[in-house]
Scaffold this motif. Structure first.
Motif, PDB file in Angstrom:
ATOM      1  N   LEU A 109      94.359 134.671 -14.263  1.00 47.98           N
ATOM      2  CA  LEU A 109      94.825 134.589 -15.658  1.00 47.98           C
ATOM      3  C   LEU A 109      94.782 133.165 -16.172  1.00 47.98           C
ATOM      4  O   LEU A 109      94.379 132.921 -17.311  1.00 47.98           O
ATOM      5  N   LEU A 110      95.234 132.199 -15.366  1.00 48.08           N
ATOM      6  CA  LEU A 110      95.218 130.804 -15.808  1.00 48.08           C
ATOM      7  C   LEU A 110      94.257 129.972 -14.971  1.00 48.08           C
ATOM      8  O   LEU A 110      94.447 128.777 -14.778  1.00 48.08           O
ATOM      9  N   GLY A 111      93.218 130.621 -14.447  1.00 48.84           N
ATOM     10  CA  GLY A 111      92.178 129.889 -13.721  1.00 48.84           C
ATOM     11  C   GLY A 111      92.686 129.212 -12.468  1.00 48.84           C
ATOM     12  O   GLY A 111      92.305 128.089 -12.173  1.00 48.84           O
ATOM     13  N   LEU A 112      93.564 129.875 -11.715  1.00 48.27           N
ATOM     14  CA  LEU A 112      94.117 129.257 -10.506  1.00 48.27           C
ATOM     15  C   LEU A 112      93.428 129.710  -9.231  1.00 48.27           C
ATOM     16  O   LEU A 112      93.803 129.290  -8.148  1.00 48.27           O
ATOM     17  N   VAL A 113      92.427 130.565  -9.347  1.00 45.08           N
ATOM     18  CA  VAL A 113      91.700 130.990  -8.152  1.00 45.08           C
ATOM     19  C   VAL A 113      90.869 129.810  -7.661  1.00 45.08           C
ATOM     20  O   VAL A 113      90.219 129.134  -8.448  1.00 45.08           O
ATOM     21  N   ALA A 114      90.923 129.538  -6.354  1.00 50.23           N
ATOM     22  CA  ALA A 114      90.218 128.376  -5.806  1.00 50.23           C
ATOM     23  C   ALA A 114      88.708 128.533  -5.976  1.00 50.23           C
ATOM     24  O   ALA A 114      88.143 129.572  -5.655  1.00 50.23           O
ATOM     25  N   SER A 115      88.078 127.496  -6.517  1.00 50.23           N
ATOM     26  CA  SER A 115      86.619 127.476  -6.657  1.00 50.23           C
ATOM     27  C   SER A 115      86.077 126.243  -5.952  1.00 50.23           C
ATOM     28  O   SER A 115      86.508 125.145  -6.309  1.00 50.23           O
ATOM     29  N   PRO A 116      85.111 126.322  -5.107  1.00 45.82           N
ATOM     30  CA  PRO A 116      84.603 127.553  -4.520  1.00 45.82           C
ATOM     31  C   PRO A 116      85.650 128.184  -3.603  1.00 45.82           C
ATOM     32  O   PRO A 116      86.549 127.478  -3.195  1.00 45.82           O
ATOM     33  N   PRO A 117      85.571 129.459  -3.309  1.00 45.95           N
ATOM     34  CA  PRO A 117      84.470 130.387  -3.555  1.00 45.95           C
ATOM     35  C   PRO A 117      84.657 131.282  -4.788  1.00 45.95           C
ATOM     36  O   PRO A 117      83.784 132.097  -5.064  1.00 45.95           O
ATOM     37  N   GLY A 118      85.760 131.154  -5.522  1.00 43.02           N
ATOM     38  CA  GLY A 118      86.035 132.112  -6.599  1.00 43.02           C
ATOM     39  C   GLY A 118      85.280 131.777  -7.887  1.00 43.02           C
ATOM     40  O   GLY A 118      85.102 130.614  -8.221  1.00 43.02           O
ATOM     41  N   THR A 119      84.860 132.803  -8.587  1.00 46.10           N
ATOM     42  CA  THR A 119      84.238 132.611  -9.890  1.00 46.10           C
ATOM     43  C   THR A 119      84.694 133.741 -10.809  1.00 46.10           C
ATOM     44  O   THR A 119      84.742 134.895 -10.383  1.00 46.10           O
ATOM     45  N   ILE A 120      85.022 133.382 -12.056  1.00 45.87           N
ATOM     46  CA  ILE A 120      85.317 134.419 -13.043  1.00 45.87           C
ATOM     47  C   ILE A 120      83.988 134.779 -13.687  1.00 45.87           C
ATOM     48  O   ILE A 120      83.339 133.933 -14.308  1.00 45.87           O
ATOM     49  N   VAL A 121      83.547 136.025 -13.465  1.00 42.84           N
ATOM     50  CA  VAL A 121      82.195 136.372 -13.881  1.00 42.84           C
ATOM     51  C   VAL A 121      82.162 137.201 -15.155  1.00 42.84           C
ATOM     52  O   VAL A 121      81.075 137.487 -15.669  1.00 42.84           O
ATOM     53  N   GLY A 122      83.316 137.605 -15.660  1.00 43.00           N
ATOM     54  CA  GLY A 122      83.259 138.368 -16.899  1.00 43.00           C
ATOM     55  C   GLY A 122      84.645 138.650 -17.447  1.00 43.00           C
ATOM     56  O   GLY A 122      85.644 138.504 -16.746  1.00 43.00           O
ATOM     57  N   GLY A 123      84.719 139.041 -18.694  1.00 44.90           N
ATOM     58  CA  GLY A 123      85.967 139.426 -19.311  1.00 44.90           C
ATOM     59  C   GLY A 123      86.632 138.285 -20.051  1.00 44.90           C
ATOM     60  O   GLY A 123      86.091 137.178 -20.174  1.00 44.90           O
ATOM     61  N   ARG A 124      87.816 138.563 -20.540  1.00 48.16           N
ATOM     62  CA  ARG A 124      88.503 137.602 -21.378  1.00 48.16           C
ATOM     63  C   ARG A 124      89.997 137.704 -21.133  1.00 48.16           C
ATOM     64  O   ARG A 124      90.514 138.799 -20.887  1.00 48.16           O
ATOM     65  N   VAL A 125      90.688 136.583 -21.163  1.00 46.04           N
ATOM     66  CA  VAL A 125      92.146 136.593 -21.084  1.00 46.04           C
ATOM     67  C   VAL A 125      92.676 135.906 -22.328  1.00 46.04           C
ATOM     68  O   VAL A 125      92.370 134.734 -22.577  1.00 46.04           O
ATOM     69  N   MET A 126      93.405 136.662 -23.143  1.00 42.36           N
ATOM     70  CA  MET A 126      93.967 136.094 -24.377  1.00 42.36           C
ATOM     71  C   MET A 126      95.436 135.799 -24.140  1.00 42.36           C
ATOM     72  O   MET A 126      96.218 136.713 -23.855  1.00 42.36           O
ATOM     73  N   PHE A 127      95.804 134.528 -24.216  1.00 43.32           N
ATOM     74  CA  PHE A 127      97.217 134.182 -24.095  1.00 43.32           C
ATOM     75  C   PHE A 127      97.673 133.659 -25.447  1.00 43.32           C
ATOM     76  O   PHE A 127      97.093 132.699 -25.961  1.00 43.32           O
ATOM     77  N   ASP A 128      98.670 134.319 -26.036  1.00 43.91           N
ATOM     78  CA  ASP A 128      99.142 133.931 -27.358  1.00 43.91           C
ATOM     79  C   ASP A 128      98.000 133.907 -28.373  1.00 43.91           C
ATOM     80  O   ASP A 128      97.937 133.024 -29.236  1.00 43.91           O
ATOM     81  N   GLY A 129      97.068 134.845 -28.233  1.00 43.21           N
ATOM     82  CA  GLY A 129      95.994 134.945 -29.217  1.00 43.21           C
ATOM     83  C   GLY A 129      94.826 134.019 -28.984  1.00 43.21           C
ATOM     84  O   GLY A 129      93.881 134.003 -29.780  1.00 43.21           O
ATOM     85  N   LYS A 130      94.875 133.217 -27.890  1.00 41.86           N
ATOM     86  CA  LYS A 130      93.753 132.301 -27.659  1.00 41.86           C
ATOM     87  C   LYS A 130      93.061 132.624 -26.340  1.00 41.86           C
ATOM     88  O   LYS A 130      93.713 132.990 -25.362  1.00 41.86           O
TER      89      LYS A 130
END
Lengths: 333, 649
Positions: free
Chosen positions: B377-398
């Motif tokens: 949700l807030l991009g806390l997955v460790a990269s590498p190896p994690g990647t957000i490959v699709g979708g959208r997370v709207m927090f407070d409309g942004k």
């Protein structure tokens, strides 16, 4: 009490079991602090039954379990296994105890050596406790895997290739390999996923029926203990505070602590747990209080509770609690 | 949380049988480290030359020829020149390297053998044995090592073998301490207890249970000390205590060359350069071996994770609209982990929203992707190896994934805060809890330390920690588990967040404490109008605190609805069976039926429904194509082509 008639089928019994850690003197003669983990426990287990032991973290239930299988020795008191003293058993033949009582660990993965094949892990007890080798050993390995519903080719895998449930079944197979009468299960399903817990619980029930086993089932989870136990003991701060046969303890708890535990467990589909006052804390294990350990948290505590430790008569059939002011003051049969 | 994604798929021997080599082998990993590879190549070259030395057409290294003394390198017949006695330098260099290498390696092995035995015995038995052995080692370490080596050589007399003994003895403490530390950790593991109960004696346990687990550490220690040992041998020889004339070894060559350093520099420069090349190559290779064998480094701890998960989106969600008071809207979120040649679809298209002052539960088993969803949700997955490959997370409309790193960091701990499962590992052990709260407050507000401290004390009071004034000075280890989790919650509340993301916050706690924490979270939610995303595996906890529930399986939401709908009228067979498979307090006779089989590996998901193989209602159609998430009305939805009877429609 009606205990006398049942003495014959008691297979495991502890008397005034105490285990302290630390203590002794420092180099300069000062007193080292002593942690009181188990403070006088009397429990008896009958052949073929499941004794459930419930308690929260720090109540001494794992220390008790380790003493029952000989991984730890009591500081005071003794343990008897069908009439013979455990210390004598160990002194006479250190394998004799392990052939009669075995242990299943909480964390299935860490109880398996990561660098050894399952085959080597399971062969240990067969080879050293049962003296099997060669073809007999292989045959028995296949039987054990079958007993815990694992495919025989899993024998040649390493622990990291297993899921928690499968690894726990290997752990159970290892305990079975020694052909024990009693198995002490220390939180056997706590580390497992909920959908797998039932698989392991059902397996344990089947094995008990099939091999006529006796279980000591230790858990923090009341609902699991309620589902598997014939008799239940509740531990708090190193002592048994309540013990009863069958469901009595869940239907009519006597000790306020048991009541609190029951009320704190969330049940699917129900809302509204009763919550005790936030300031409640466990007593300091370095300096146990003179009276009832639960008194500081107890809504029913009175002056006598902090002065003296309440006593209880735990038998095989009755229901009693170590409390001066129990909730349902009915005298036990 | 990558661990769930990694162990999840690995845990299934069925699928694993064919794919055991999914992760790169140790050798491949080593080869990937170019410096280590360079070291290995140089060392291999040196070792090769040294092995074939006797058959090389070299002049006798000890044959003197005063007529040819002190020839410069590249002289006729003497490639590297000659020394003060006219001996061929190339020949002496190669023979000398042979001696130095042999002595260095033997000394390492001897030190490793004795040091490991002492370390293992002392770590395994502990208590008095440990005390006596380690105090002995301490005494050995109390002498400056070179003095000790000199003393040993002085007592035994100069000579190469005696130098070897001296260096080995001097290095035993290093091995003994290292190995003891590791052994202590292993000796208390459960599998050692299990081996005791299997009837194994101490010697057998040490040899078959402890040693295989200590071996990597021994290898690492050897590989990082061989270079050092060669230097020490050279040092003793340089002082004239090692190799005796006329035998050549790198140290003695250096010592002889030293006297003529102004007139014939090459006499000392050449062996010096050889020592440098040898030790450097061994150390580079040793470091490489350590990186490969050390499990902590293997798990990627060396690769510093990016501040924000890598985002490489192929789509930006389905564009679903949500009610106006929505705080968090997740639209077709997909997160993957790439390990070796495999990609693990930990989150495979998750959509849900959390309204104002609402508590939404995310329920699932380990490996279902619930924690990865929360961290994504807030991009806390460790990269590498994690990647957000699709979708959208709207927090407070942004759109969170469209923001800059600074903006996301501002939201973390500010408008949205996390509470994790284990408060002991999320609180810093060396700072008082008050200081940590102050830090959290001052990261988002420009207030003085004093004001922040006052606010910290107020927060501790808010989470009902008795005596907040004095407790603020406590360190995490001084608090009980329940108290620590309260501090975790206080920290989450520090900046009056709009959303709290709680990942199994009560799982590590006792039931009586869990009840308190749940009540606390409920009260705080009501008092502050905070929204909560509550991740758990326990339906009991869900009924206590959640308004709505989403059930996750194999990276997707399979059912979603109000707590009442999902618990009392589950539509997905998985939900129903998950509720049924746990014993329920007060209903000991209710049949608890296990779900057969295991969840599918997320690197090898089936085409149709991921639950099909474990479902007793499975049909042909379940295995064909992706299953849509159907709306059953009243906010209840299910990803099943044949929802259960009894659904509230």
């Amino acid at each position: 009490m009606s205990d006398a008639s049942h003495v014959s089928d008691v297979v495991l019994q502890t008397r005034d079991l105490v285990r302290t850690f630390g203590g002794g003197r420092t180099l300069f003669g000062g007193q080292k602090p002593t942690v009181y983990a188990v403070r006088g426990i009397d429990v008896a287990v009958r052949k073929g039954e499941t004794l459930g032991i419930v308690g929260e973290s720090g109540c001494g239930k794992s220390t008790l379990a380790r003493m029952l299988v000989g991984l730890d020795r009591p500081t005071e008191g003794n343990i008897t296994l069908t009439g013979s003293d455990m210390n004598d058993l160990i002194a006479h033949d250190r394998h004799a105890l392990s052939r009669r009582i075995q242990y299943v660990f909480q964390d299935p993965i860490s109880s398996l050596n990561p660098r050894k094949l399952i085959r080597e892990t399971l062969a240990g007890p067969l080879r050293y406790l049962r003296g099997l080798s060669g073809e007999d050993l292989n045959k028995r390995l296949a039987e054990l895997m079958d007993a815990v519903n694992l495919r025989p080719e899993f024998l040649d895998r390493y622990p990291h290739e297993f899921s928690g449930g499968q690894a726990q079944r290997v752990g159970i197979a290892r305990a079975l390999a020694a052909e024990p009468e009693i198995i002490v299960l220390d939180e056997p399903v706590s580390a497992l996923d909920v959908s797998v817990q039932a698989q392991v619980l059902n397996l344990l029930a089947d094995l008990k029926k099939k091999f006529g086993l006796t279980y000591v089932f230790i858990s923090h989870d009341l609902s699991v203990v309620e589902a598997v136990s014939d008799r239940v003991a509740v531990m708090y701060f190193g002592r048994v505070v309540e013990q009863a046969k069958g469901r009595a303890l869940f239907d009519k708890p006597l000790h306020p602590y048991t009541r609190l535990l029951l009320d704190s467990a969330p049940v699917p589909g129900k809302r509204g747990l009763t919550v005790e006052d936030a300031s409640a804390e466990l007593p300091d294990p370095l300096a146990p209080p003179p009276g009832c350990a639960f008194a500081p948290r107890c809504p029913r505590a009175q002056d006598d509770c902090v002065a003296k430790v309440p006593d209880a008569q735990y038998g095989l059939e009755n229901h009693d609690a170590a409390c001066f002011h129990p909730l349902n003051p009915v005298t036990s049969a | 949380m990558t661990s769930t994604a990694v162990t999840g798929p690995n845990s299934n021997p069925h699928t694993n049988a064919k794919k055991r080599s999914a992760r790169p082998s140790a050798f491949k990993l080593l080869a990937r480290n170019q410096l280590a590879l360079m070291g290995a190549v140089i060392l291999a070259l040196v070792v090769l030359i040294v092995i074939i030395t006797p058959i090389l057409p070299l002049p006798d290294p000890d044959a003197t020829d005063p007529a040819q003394r002190l020839l410069r390198p590249l002289a006729d017949g003497h490639f590297l020149g000659t020394d003060h006695l006219g001996r061929d330098l190339l020949s002496r260099l190669i023979w000398g390297t042979r001696v130095s290498l042999a002595v260095g390696i033997s000394a390492s092995l001897v030190a490793a053998l004795f040091g490991s035995v002492i370390g293992i015995v002392s770590g395994y038995f502990g208590g008095r044995t440990d005390n006596i052995m380690m105090r002995g080692i301490d005494m050995l370490m109390a002498f400056p090592y070179i003095l000790l080596a000199l003393a040993i050589v002085a007592a035994l007399g100069p000579g190469l073998m005696n130098a070897l003994y001296a260096i080995a003895v001097v290095n035993i403490p290093f091995f003994a301490r290292n190995i003891r530390g590791v052994t202590v950790g292993i000796a208390h593991r459960e599998f050692v207890d299990a081996a005791k109960l299997s009837g194994k004696g101490h010697i057998r346990i040490i040899l078959t249970e402890i040693l295989p687990n200590v071996m990597p550490v021994i290898v690492i220690t050897i590989s990082t000390t061989v270079g050092w040992m060669i230097l020490e041998t050279a040092g003793l020889s340089f002082l004239g205590l090692g190799a005796q004339p006329p035998q050549a070894d790198l140290g003695s060559m250096l010592g002889e060359g030293r006297k003529l350093i102004t007139t014939a520099m090459h006499l000392s420069a050449i062996p010096g350069a050889m020592i440098f090349v040898l030790v450097m190559s061994i150390n580079l290779l040793g470091d490489g071996i350590r990186d490969v064998l050390d499990p902590r480094l293997k798990s990627g701890a060396l690769a510093r994770p990016a501040p924000l998960t890598r985002i490489d989106r192929t789509d930006e969600g389905a564009g679903t609209t949500y009610p106006d008071d929505t705080v968090l809207a997740v639209d077709e979120l997909r997160t993957e982990f790439v390990l070796g040649d495999d990609s693990y679809k930990a989150v495979g298209g998750v959509s849900f929203h959390v309204g104002k002052n609402e508590c939404v539960g995310l329920v699932g088993e380990s490996g279902s992707g619930k924690s990865v969803t929360a961290l994504s949700l807030l991009g806390l997955v460790a990269s590498p190896p994690g990647t957000i490959v699709g979708g959208r997370v709207m927090f407070d409309g942004k759109d969170v994934y469209g923001m800059s790193e600074d903006d996301v960091r501002d939201i973390r701990g500010g408008k949205a805060a996390y509470v994790f499962q284990d408060p002991l590992s999320t609180l810093h052990p060396l700072f008082s809890i008050g200081d940590q709260l102050v830090e959290a407050i001052r990261a988002h507000n420009a207030v003085s330390y004093k004001d922040a401290w006052a606010k910290a004390v107020e927060l501790l009071g808010m989470v009902r920690i008795p005596n907040p004034q004095s407790r603020a000075d406590n360190y995490p280890h001084q608090l009980s588990g329940g108290m620590r989790q309260r501090v975790g919650i206080a920290m989450a509340l520090a900046n009056e967040p709009r959303l709290i993301i709680a990942d199994e916050p009560t799982t590590a706690l006792d039931v009586t404490v869990q009840a308190q924490i749940l009540k606390l979270m409920n009260n705080l939610r009501n008092d502050h109008g905070t929204s909560v995303l509550f991740i758990t595996h326990d339906f009991g906890v869900v009924s206590e605190i959640c308004d709505r529930v989403a059930v996750m399986y194999a990276g997707r939401i399979v059912e979603m609805g109000t707590t009442e709908q999902v618990l009392h009228h589950p539509a997905h067979p998985y939900t129903k069976r998950l509720i049924d498979c746990v014993p329920r307090l007060g209903e000991p006779d209710r049949r608890t039926s296990a779900i057969p089989g295991l969840p599918p590996a997320v690197n090898n998901l089936p085409a149709g429904c991921a639950f099909a193989d474990r479902c007793d209602r499975v049909e042909e159609a379940c295995r064909v194509g992706s299953i849509a998430f159907d709306d059953l009305g009243n906010g209840h939805g299910v990803r099943c082509i044949k929802p259960m009877e009894g659904a509230d429609v």
